[in-house]
Design an enzyme around this catalytic site. Sequence first.
Site, PDB file in Angstrom:
ATOM      1  CE1 TYR A   1      12.769  31.272   5.597  1.00  0.00           C
ATOM      2  CE2 TYR A   1      12.899  28.920   5.119  1.00  0.00           C
ATOM      3  CZ  TYR A   1      12.609  30.214   4.718  1.00  0.00           C
ATOM      4  OH  TYR A   1      12.171  30.445   3.453  1.00  0.00           O
TER       5      TYR A   1
ATOM      6  CE  LYS B   1      -0.184  -0.499   4.982  1.00  0.00           C
ATOM      7  NZ  LYS B   1      -0.891  -1.106   6.101  1.00  0.00           N
TER       8      LYS B   1
HETATM    9  C1  LIG Z   1      -0.071  -1.937   6.773  1.00  0.00           C
HETATM   10  C2  LIG Z   1      -0.622  -3.240   7.167  1.00  0.00           C
HETATM   11  C3  LIG Z   1       0.219  -4.357   7.273  1.00  0.00           C
HETATM   12  C4  LIG Z   1       1.732  -4.239   7.237  1.00  0.00           C
HETATM   13  O1  LIG Z   1       2.169  -3.754   8.490  1.00  0.00           O
HETATM   14  P1  LIG Z   1       3.715  -3.480   8.822  1.00  0.00           P
HETATM   15  O2  LIG Z   1       3.686  -3.032  10.225  1.00  0.00           O
HETATM   16  O3  LIG Z   1       4.162  -2.418   7.883  1.00  0.00           O
HETATM   17  O4  LIG Z   1       4.446  -4.761   8.621  1.00  0.00           O
HETATM   18  C5  LIG Z   1      -0.370  -5.585   7.487  1.00  0.00           C
HETATM   19  N1  LIG Z   1      -1.723  -5.704   7.630  1.00  0.00           N
HETATM   20  C6  LIG Z   1      -2.554  -4.639   7.566  1.00  0.00           C
HETATM   21  C7  LIG Z   1      -4.012  -4.850   7.723  1.00  0.00           C
HETATM   22  C8  LIG Z   1      -2.029  -3.372   7.335  1.00  0.00           C
HETATM   23  O5  LIG Z   1      -2.859  -2.322   7.312  1.00  0.00           O
END
Ligand SMILES: *Cc1c(COP(=O)(O)O)cnc(C)c1O
Length: 347
Positions: free
Chosen positions: A247, A38
């Site tokens: 800044y 994702k």
């Molecule tokens: C993002 C996500 C993962 C992966 O989690 P990590 O902590 O990045 O390994 C797995 N399952 C779900 C449902 C997620 O939303």
Amino acid sequence: MSDIPATLKLILDGNNLVSNWTALHKMSGGAQAGAAVKANAYGLGAPDVVRQLQDAGCRDFYVANWQEALEIEPLVEPETSVSVLNGVRDEDMEAATLSRAKPVLNSLQQIKRWSGTGQPCDLMINSGMHRLGIDPEDLSAIDMNSLSIDMAMSHLASADEDCAQNLKQLDVFSNAISNVPAKRFSLANSAGIALGQDYCFDCTRPGLSLYGGVPRQEMTSLIQQVVFPQAQILQTRKLKAGDKVGYNAQYAAQRDMSIAILGIGYADGYLRGFSNTGMFRSEGINLRVLGRVSMDLIAIDISDASQLGEGDWVDCDFDLVRASNQSGLSQYELLTGLGRRSARIWH
Ligand SMILES: *Cc1c(COP(=O)(O)O)cnc(C)c1O
């Protein structure tokens, strides 16, 4: 896209990506490791990550929404599964029913929406995180025969900590699935894999650790850095003791020194938490960030590397554990923020 070379590069190590997946797959014991891709594979570029991990043997990919699913769908083999974690809305239905990706059904409304399609789905169960998912007590209200459930899953809220919530969630999930006719079951994210075999079920869903993140100390030796940002020097200058940098004058030179201005800033995901704490490197020499991070620029101390000049490239210290401590950002935020203006270069 123009042919003008970027002033910022993300060097991405494909061997380390694959070696991280392989390590997580082995650590998952009898379970198959998938990959959370994702948010454009946490900023690395989902198509490139999917291609490499699929070649390595990964057969389950997890995206957040249907745009992300459609982006990788042309790349995946017929036997590879793509799950859409954020479920399916009314406005997704047309694309979703045409897609080979499956929705992860999170609510009774989504179940109703999908049950007429006859197409496969996954099912998210809330085991105590209270984010997405069906409450265990609502499972009995579902007509399981109206669904073709591939994977029933839940998500751990605190797997990166040693706390009672992990065992509690394992217990709730284990009890809840006894009446769920899914082909496969899945609970663990990256950190969950390190909690042991009991948490791994049939499939694990690592994300962060594929990309070099280390959510639990015991994973340190298994996980290799994947993302190596490099920034270019746009200008160098000399400071006299007392001169202020950037800044709000958040750095004042204690002595005469040489500095370089780099073409990287908070608009590139190098956020203000790195002000006066971030670190760059050139041939083993540490080059500290001086003053506040600007939108497109930062200053670094090159007093110990005076051979550096305009046009030279320096390495950002982006070991995720260290960079997280430097900046106060989570390892997740560090990865997903990067790359809007960078050239992504795979090795
Ligand atoms: C993002 C996500 C993962 C992966 O989690 P990590 O902590 O990045 O390994 C797995 N399952 C779900 C449902 C997620 O939303």
